[in-house]
Design an enzyme around this catalytic site. Structure first.
Site, PDB file in Angstrom:
ATOM      1  N   ARG A  66       0.850  -1.190   0.000  1.00 22.21           N
ATOM      2  CA  ARG A  66       0.000   0.000   0.000  1.00 22.21           C
ATOM      3  C   ARG A  66       0.885   1.239   0.000  1.00 22.21           C
ATOM      4  NH1 ARG A  66      -3.738  -0.239   4.789  1.00 22.21           N
ATOM      5  NH2 ARG A  66      -4.776  -1.848   3.556  1.00 22.21           N
ATOM      6  N   ARG A 118      -1.793   6.654   9.608  1.00 18.38           N
ATOM      7  CA  ARG A 118      -1.764   6.135   8.246  1.00 18.38           C
ATOM      8  C   ARG A 118      -2.015   7.255   7.236  1.00 18.38           C
ATOM      9  NH1 ARG A 118      -4.398   0.051   8.471  1.00 18.38           N
ATOM     10  NH2 ARG A 118      -3.121  -0.739  10.179  1.00 18.38           N
ATOM     11  N   LYS A 126      -3.868   1.290  15.003  1.00 11.08           N
ATOM     12  CA  LYS A 126      -3.778   2.224  13.879  1.00 11.08           C
ATOM     13  C   LYS A 126      -4.488   3.538  14.206  1.00 11.08           C
ATOM     14  CE  LYS A 126      -7.642  -0.297  11.833  1.00 11.08           C
ATOM     15  NZ  LYS A 126      -8.018  -1.230  10.772  1.00 11.08           N
ATOM     16  N   LYS A 168      -6.202   6.974  12.101  1.00 13.32           N
ATOM     17  CA  LYS A 168      -6.597   7.469  10.788  1.00 13.32           C
ATOM     18  C   LYS A 168      -7.095   8.904  10.888  1.00 13.32           C
ATOM     19  CE  LYS A 168      -7.872   2.906   8.970  1.00 13.32           C
ATOM     20  NZ  LYS A 168      -8.929   2.088   8.362  1.00 13.32           N
ATOM     21  N   CYS A 214     -14.679  -3.663  -0.028  1.00  9.79           N
ATOM     22  CA  CYS A 214     -13.271  -3.944   0.251  1.00  9.79           C
ATOM     23  C   CYS A 214     -12.804  -5.097  -0.629  1.00  9.79           C
ATOM     24  CB  CYS A 214     -13.075  -4.285   1.727  1.00  9.79           C
ATOM     25  SG  CYS A 214     -13.804  -5.871   2.196  1.00  9.79           S
ATOM     26  N   CYS A 236      -7.263 -11.276   1.095  1.00 10.51           N
ATOM     27  CA  CYS A 236      -7.308 -10.814   2.488  1.00 10.51           C
ATOM     28  C   CYS A 236      -7.430 -12.002   3.429  1.00 10.51           C
ATOM     29  CB  CYS A 236      -8.471  -9.853   2.697  1.00 10.51           C
ATOM     30  SG  CYS A 236      -8.613  -9.278   4.401  1.00 10.51           S
ATOM     31  N   CYS A 282     -15.364  -8.881   6.137  1.00  7.52           N
ATOM     32  CA  CYS A 282     -15.217  -9.157   7.571  1.00  7.52           C
ATOM     33  C   CYS A 282     -15.682  -7.929   8.333  1.00  7.52           C
ATOM     34  CB  CYS A 282     -13.763  -9.521   7.910  1.00  7.52           C
ATOM     35  SG  CYS A 282     -12.661  -8.094   7.999  1.00  7.52           S
ATOM     36  N   CYS A 324     -13.217  -1.995   6.442  1.00 10.36           N
ATOM     37  CA  CYS A 324     -12.347  -1.200   5.563  1.00 10.36           C
ATOM     38  C   CYS A 324     -13.133  -0.311   4.599  1.00 10.36           C
ATOM     39  CB  CYS A 324     -11.410  -2.115   4.781  1.00 10.36           C
ATOM     40  SG  CYS A 324     -10.193  -2.949   5.814  1.00 10.36           S
TER      41      CYS A 324
END
Length: 1426
Positions: free
Chosen positions: A925, A994, A1059, A1061, A1279, A1285, A1324, A1328
């Protein structure tokens, strides 16, 4: 549906079924599927493709079978296959159930060549005759043809139960004698044979009568007393008409039909006999039943013989009493008509031929052909020719003859051009055109251009020359066409009959595309007697044929290259195209089957070009990456050793001797280890712990159990379930503890499925090999994961099944089954704490005091702390060529470098079966703040995808690029290529800040530049400072600026708990879903100027199914800051999270949980304390949407922008949509920028007015300007999910377009095509694609199963919540259809779908993250009943 397939399935040992042409589905296949689920007996099933020859399959199985049945539709081709083999099959227990319509022409050709021929004219009669035929064939071992009409239905049909049918047939021994009924015989002998066969028929009929309680007669008549006319009927339908003085006789046994039975049906009072047969195509003068009647009447005296008339019987449905009377009156006339007909005959006037159905999947290849060759494409057996040429037009023989004729005419055209050039009456211009055409006659472009000019010149200025006239006659051959014949893999079974051999040997410049549809998973189910020839090998051996093997769902570019090369090759070309499917279902299944077949080497991708050999080049090119990589690794090893030995000859002997020393040393170590283990085992019972785990929870528990066993003095071993086998456990002397979790819908985890299959097979066989085994099982699951009562069986199903099956195999349970439930107070630990003491007690170690401290489990925090600022052993892992993976601990660290380790889950099972490791690859990414990309950067991304990735790349919901399928040795080159255009991947993932996203606002050019620069400054301010990234990936070469040092002023050695964001929104568009981020900046614009930002904190999407301690949350606004203060506010918000976030439980480590634990006011106060000032009060703003503004826009600076739709962000080439190529061409000439959006679309920005025509032309050429999509599709997002994934539980990117197709049809029905409904899907619950702020969302729970959420705000201001916890596609459509209809009828002015679902009472609004579960399952009458 006809009862015949059911009877055939029940009574047969082997069932051969000839499939109908698609899209029809075989009734037998469906019946067999139902039977398998309810019956202990199912036959050996052999499926023959439409148009295939079933005889080989019948011959293979008939010698050893008690009964073989064939089910097929009668056709001229099938009859031509059967006729040559009937004599050989006549003494075999075979029943041919042939379905017919209202024409018996084909099937009656078999009548005289078989011992028995039965004809059914009703559904009940078909049922009874199927039983009779099966009994007769089984007992007498004779071949029987049974013709029936499958379209007949009978609501009063009485079917015999399966158990009674079995009693009727099983245990009845065959006579086993040939009975002397074959071969040539004299007339007397033939009569005797027929009489004997009829006796066998009567015996079988009598036995069947006792079962069905209905009589069997060869001729069934209904009449009035003393009739004057008898009408014999040979028909697939009953004629229910009664007339005075007329007897109607229907023939049900056509062979053997004794003359005495015919005479018995013709009383002495009869003066006329009419024989009507449903034979519409007959090449003989007399029809079969007519000959039988006339022959039988020869036994009567001449004066007693009635007049016999022959006629054709049409469709019975339209026949009336009046029509029958008129026909009989015409017969009674003095001069009877020569040709009688009763009923309509569909083919009386030649009916127009119907083009064959082309399966929708096969258009994948035809679209590519059309795209590549355009007007040049000539499909010589195109279905469009059927209407003018008849059904033969699609046959390969016709197509090859057509091509030969066209090429002969083109040769004649070339000759005419030569002759005309020699003529004196040709002017200079025309002469030049003709000469140039001869030089360019094979050029795809020039031949057409010159040809059109020549035709125009000849027509405008006619030349009195016969060759000029001939050129005009043949002008259609002036362009150089690309001629193709398209066929199926059925052609591979008989190369001669299919015409393939003729095409290959013809030497003609023709291309043959053969589509192979056999799925990899079904490769072993085909009848071994029907051997498919290797057409590719056959053609290559011919020497002068171009051959390619392609798969469009594996490598689109290789397909294009192969088709172009085949067209250029002068001579025959054969392209073998893989397209595995059995039904016209989802293309997703085709994709998965293709990937497995190509990866396993079952379908290798290659090209063979003999013309290269003539040029001294290698003619063979292997394009399969998997095969190529394995081959390269082998060659590398061989070359390496060969070079060493050549350089140092003594190396070979040293290598062998050192190998011997190594073996001896290994033996010593193994012996010592075994001795030590033996000493330990003398005092402690051995304990083997076997686990099956997908997510790692069961694995951790199993290893913890093993450690605890060791601490109690036990000799413990821990391994995966699949590493063991039934045979190994049968020899196990100690104790075994099994620990398993659940995957999908009650399925075992991936690393336990092989063991479970073996276990189930052993139970099915009734074996008991585990009588020595002593075991216990602990299962881990979630009792609320499948909340519906009918789904309760899936809770902890693998654990329960494992416990029960081990007991059935004779194993001894030492402790009762333990079940861990995620819904318990301590999760699985609640059940585990009860189960573990029982295990220690059964092993006698429950009283052992454990003084040694249990080792602390290694967590991400330990890995980060020990990583030396994100180095770990990544460099060493990259250099390890023995595996495609890197160490597990390093996979956590590479995330900080923008890299995820993955494997292809479509082929994971198959690779496990093959005994090889998963197909590991990596996702990369890019960090690209604000999503702005320069053309040269786009071109580099495009090149990286081709050279290092899967050939495609994805625009992500974080407004950046993502590459999949990058193998380990390509990681460093790929990242270095990214670095060359001043981009990087550092901090694109991991426990850091991120990629910072910002709004894409094409109309406000100056404002966009300001917020974009702000996003970049925040990203640069919060980037990690470690030099590990540059050392590992760039060999210490800096991207820009001074050398970085190993010191993390913001993150420290532990970095963040999870994470982080950040998004920047510009009202009124909330395209970045600012509230779904940990930190959001909402631009405040006053008088067109950026004044600063409202600050929102605490958003986050991730959830864990069934864990109510986890939930989504949208951010809360805490104040206002200026542009200059922004990056420092971001820093302090992040640092408070760094110091207060939960580092013990990663599921509760995000900022949203920290805020809810501390309190929003407390968190805000801590931020302001660290800032040294208070945030200003929030200012007013308004959002009205969160979808992208598609189409053209003009900015304040006069530059143009175009927002184009890229479904789910996947940039790729596919038939009809070469988006990747188109964007590459645009990037080559574009002088502005590309803006990626968080909705996964793309804006071609900053187009100067003078460049506008060029960009518009390219957009149009590659269909990138097409925005004719529904509002629903434009607002959808997904996603990646499967296949790459590792967290995906269900499909997402590959499935959402299919679901949208079906839901948008509902929208269109209700006039909502252009109304945007924000629909999102994830594989899931990690979220995302930000599903929890969509109006309607689907979150994967298991393959094909999702949670359905409703009630989100149209512009991201409100979360949705779970409406149904478990839905499949049929349930989704059943829910949405009435809901969308009601929305269309009852919505208020401007009301959005999410708001409507709340007002209409479907779901309650979500007030806060912690209250997300309140009211889930619907409201009032819409509440889900569990």
């Amino acid at each position: 549906m006809s009862p015949v397939p059911r009877i055939a399935c029940i009574v047969s040992d082997t069932l051969v079924d000839v499939q109908p042409p698609l899209p029809a589905v075989s009734h037998v296949s469906r019946t067999l599927a139902d039977l398998r689920s309810s019956s202990p007996h199912t036959p050996t099933f052999v499926s023959v493709p439409a148009g295939g020859d079933p005889c080989a399959s019948i011959f293979l199985h008939s010698p050893n079978a008690r009964l073989v049945s064939l089910t097929a539709s009668a056709s001229p081709k099938l009859v031509s296959y059967l006729v040559p083999h009937l004599a050989e099959l006549s003494d075999s227990p075979v029943v041919l159930h042939l379905s017919v319509s209202d024409d018996l022409s084909d099937v009656l050709l078999l009548r005289s060549a078989v011992p028995y021929f039965l004809l059914s004219s009703s559904a009940q009669q078909a049922h009874d005759n199927a039983l009779l035929a099966s009994r007769l064939a089984r007992v007498e071992r004779k071949l029987i043809v049974h013709a029936y009409n499958p379209s007949l239905s009978d609501s009063s049909l009485e079917e015999v139960p399966e158990d009674k049918i079995r009693q009727f047939l099983v245990g009845v021994p065959p006579n086993g004698a040939a009975n002397g009924v074959n071969g040539h015989a004299s007339t007397d002998e033939a009569s005797s044979v027929a009489h004997q066969l009829y006796k066998f028929y009567e015996a079988a009929a009598l036995a069947t009568l006792s079962l069905v309680r209905r009589p069997f007669r060869p001729l069934v008549s209904h009449s009035s007393p003393n009739p004057h006319t008898v009408v014999f009927l040979s028909s697939s339908q009953e004629l229910n008409i009664t007339l005075d003085g007329v007897s109607f006789v229907s023939a049900t046994l056509l062979n053997p039909l004794p003359p005495t039975r015919i005479l018995h049906a013709i009383p002495a009072s009869v003066s006329r006999v009419v024989v009507l047969e449903q034979i519409h195509r007959w090449s003989f003068k007399w029809t079969p039943l007519y000959l039988d009647v006339v022959s039988a009447l020869q036994e009567r005296e001449i004066e007693q013989r009635p007049t016999v008339h022959m006629g054709v019987l049409g469709s019975i449905d339209s026949i009336t009493d009046i029509q029958v009377q008129k026909m009989l009156q015409s017969v009674a006339a003095e001069v009877a008509p020569p040709h009688l007909q009763l009923g309509t005959i569909s083919g009386g006037e030649k009916a127009p031929s119907v083009p064959p159905h082309i399966p929708k999947h096969e258009t994948s290849y035809t679209k590519i052909l059309s795209h590549v060759f355009n007007d040049r494409l000539e499909i010589s057996n195109s279905p469009s020719l059927v209407s003018s040429q008849g059904e033969i037009a699609t046959s390969p023989e016709f197509a090859l003859g057509r091509v030969r004729g066209q090429l002969d005419e083109r040769d004649e055209l070339i000759s005419a051009v030569h002759k005309l050039l020699q003529s004196k009456g040709v002017d200079a211009d025309l002469h030049s055109l003709l000469a140039n055409w001869l030089l360019s006659k094979d050029d795809p472009v020039k031949s057409k251009t010159l040809g059109d000019t020549i035709v125009k010149a000849l027509r405008q200025s006619p030349i009195p020359d016969p060759f000029a006239a001939r050129i005009l006659d043949l002008h259609s051959h002036l362009p150089s066409l690309s001629r193709w014949i398209i066929g199926s893999d059925a052609w591979s079974y008989d190369l001669g009959a299919s015409g393939l051999h003729h095409a290959i040997a013809s030497g003609l410049n023709v291309n043959v595309l053969i589509i192979d549809t056999l799925p990899y998973s079904a490769r072993n189910t085909n009848d071994p007697s029907r051997r498919k020839h290797d057409v590719g090998l056959y053609a290559m051996n011919h020497g002068d044929v171009y051959v390619a093997s392609v798969a469009v769902y594996s490598s689109y570019s290789q397909v294009l290259q192969s088709l172009i090369e085949a067209d250029r090759f002068s001579g025959p070309s054969v392209v073998l195209a893989y397209l595995p499917y059995e039904t016209e279902s989802s293309a997703l299944d085709v994709l998965k089957e293709t990937k497995v077949a190509v990866d396993a080497g079952y379908w290798p991708l290659y090209r063979w070009d003999p013309s290269k050999e003539r040029e001294g080049k290698e003619p063979f090119t292997l394009d399969s990456d998997a095969v190529k990589n394995d081959l390269q690794a082998f060659l590398d090893r061989q070359n390496h050793l060969s070079q060493l030995v050549r350089f140092k000859p003594q190396f070979a002997s040293e290598l062998v001797s050192s190998l011997g020393e190594s073996v001896r040393e290994a033996r010593k170590r193994k012996a010592q280890q075994s001795y030590n283990e033996m000493l330990s085992a003398l005092d402690a019972p051995p304990l083997l712990v076997l686990y099956a785990s997908d997510g790692g929870a069961a694995e951790k528990l199993a290893k913890r159990l093993a450690n605890r066993g060791t601490a109690r003095g036990l000799s413990t071993t821990v391994a995966t379930l699949d590493s063991s086998s039934i045979e190994a456990l049968a020899q196990e002397e100690g104790y075994v503890a099994f620990v398993t979790s659940v995957a999908g819908q009650g399925e075992p985890p991936q690393n336990g499925r092989t063991f479970f299959k073996a276990l189930n097979a052993a139970v099915a066989r009734g074996d008991q090999p585990l009588k020595k085994l002593r075991y216990t099982v602990f299962g881990m699951g979630d009792s609320h994961y499948w909340p519906r009562p009918e789904d309760a069986q899936y809770y902890n199903k693998p654990g329960k099944d494992l416990d029960a099956r081990l007991e059935k195999l004779g194993a001894e349970r030492i402790a009762s089954l333990g079940l861990g439930d995620d819904q318990d107070a301590d999760g699985p630990q609640t059940g585990y704490k009860v189960w573990e003491p029982l295990l220690w007690k059964s092993l006698g170690v429950d009283a052992v005091e454990v003084t040694e401290a249990e080792p602390e489990p290694i967590t991400n925090e330990h890995i980060k702390a020990a990583s030396r600022y994100l180095r770990g052993t990544i460099l060493e892992g990259l250099e390890d060529t023995s595996t495609g993976a890197i160490p597990a601990s390093d996979t956590q660290l590479t995330k900080f470098h923008g890299i995820y380790q993955q494997d292809d889950r479509d082929i994971r099972d198959e690779r496990q079966v093959q005994g090889v490791e998963p197909a590991y690859s990596f996702m990369i990414r890019v960090r690209m703040p604000g999503g702005v990309c320069k053309p040269e950067q786009w071109l580099q991304m495009d090149q990286i995808a081709d050279e290092h990735g899967s050939g495609t790349f994805k625009i992500t919901t974080r407004q950046t690029f993502q590459f999949h399928g990058v193998i380990k040795r390509h990681l460093k080159p790929a990242i270095q290529d990214i670095n060359r255009v001043l981009l990087d991947t550092l901090a694109a993932c991991g426990d850091v800040n991120r990629n910072v996203t910002c709004a894409s606002i094409p109309t406000l050019s100056r404002l966009h530049q300001e917020v974009y620069q702000f996003a970049k400054s925040v990203s640069e301010h919060l980037i990690p400072r470690t030099t590990a990234y540059h050392e590992i990936w760039l060999d210490k070469k800096m991207v820009a600026g001074d050398a970085l040092k190993d010191f993390e002023p913001l993150y420290g050695e532990f970095y963040l708990p999870r994470k982080f964001k950040i998004a920047v929104a510009v009202p009124p568009s909330n395209d970045v879903d600012v509230f779904a981020n940990d930190l959001g900046f909402i631009a405040i614009i006053e008088n067109g100027r950026l004044k600063g930002f409202n600050v929102a904190i605490g958003g986050g999407m991730g959830v864990t199914h069934g864990n109510k301690k986890t939930y989504p949350r949208i951010g809360d606004i805490i104040g206002f800051c200026t542009v200059e203060q922004g990056k420092y506010v971001a820093e302090q918000v992040m640092l408070v999270q760094r110091d207060n976030g939960n580092r013990v439980d990663r599921k509760n480590a995000r900022l949203k949980y920290t805020i809810d634990r501390m309190g929003l006011d407390v968190y805000k106060a801590e931020v302001e304390k660290r800032l040294g000032y208070s945030l200003a009060p929030a200012r007013q703003f308004t959002f009205d949407r969160n979808i992208d503004d598609f189409g053209w826009a003009v900015g304040e600076d006069g530059r143009h922008h175009f927002m184009l739709f890229i479904e789910n962000g996947r940039v790729q080439d596919e038939p009809g949509r070469n988006f990747k190529t188109g964007l590459r061409e645009i990037a080559k000439v574009h002088k502005g920028t590309f803006r990626l959006t968080t909705n996964q679309h793309l804006c071609v920005s900053d187009i100067d007015p003078e460049d506008l025509p060029l960009i518009k032309r390219l957009l149009s050429q590659y269909k990138l300007d097409n925005l004719e999509f529904s509002g629903l599709r434009l607002a959808s997002s997904a996603c990646v999910a499967f296949p790459t994934c590792g967290l995906a539980m269900a499909e997402s990117e590959r499935y959402l377009p299919i679901l949208v197709d079906k839901v948008e049809a509902i929208c269109e029905e209700n006039g909502l095509r252009n109304d945007a409904i924000v629909m999102r899907m994830t594989g899931c619950p990690n979220g995302c694609a930000r599903p929890y702020v969509a109006e309607v969302a689907f979150v994967g729970k298991a393959p094909g199963t999702y949670s359905m959420l409703l009630g989100g705000g149209y512009y991201g201001q409100r979360m949705n919540k779970i409406y149904r916890e478990t839905v499949t596609e049929p349930e989704i459509l059943a829910i949405l259809k009435p809901m969308i209809k009601r929305y269309a009828l009852e919505r208020l002015e401007g009301e959005k779908f999410g708001d409507f679902t709340i007002r209409a009472g479907y779901i309650s609004p979500t007030i806060s993250g912690m209250g997300w579960y309140d009211g889930m399952g619907g409201e009032g009458i819409h509440k889900e009943i569990l």
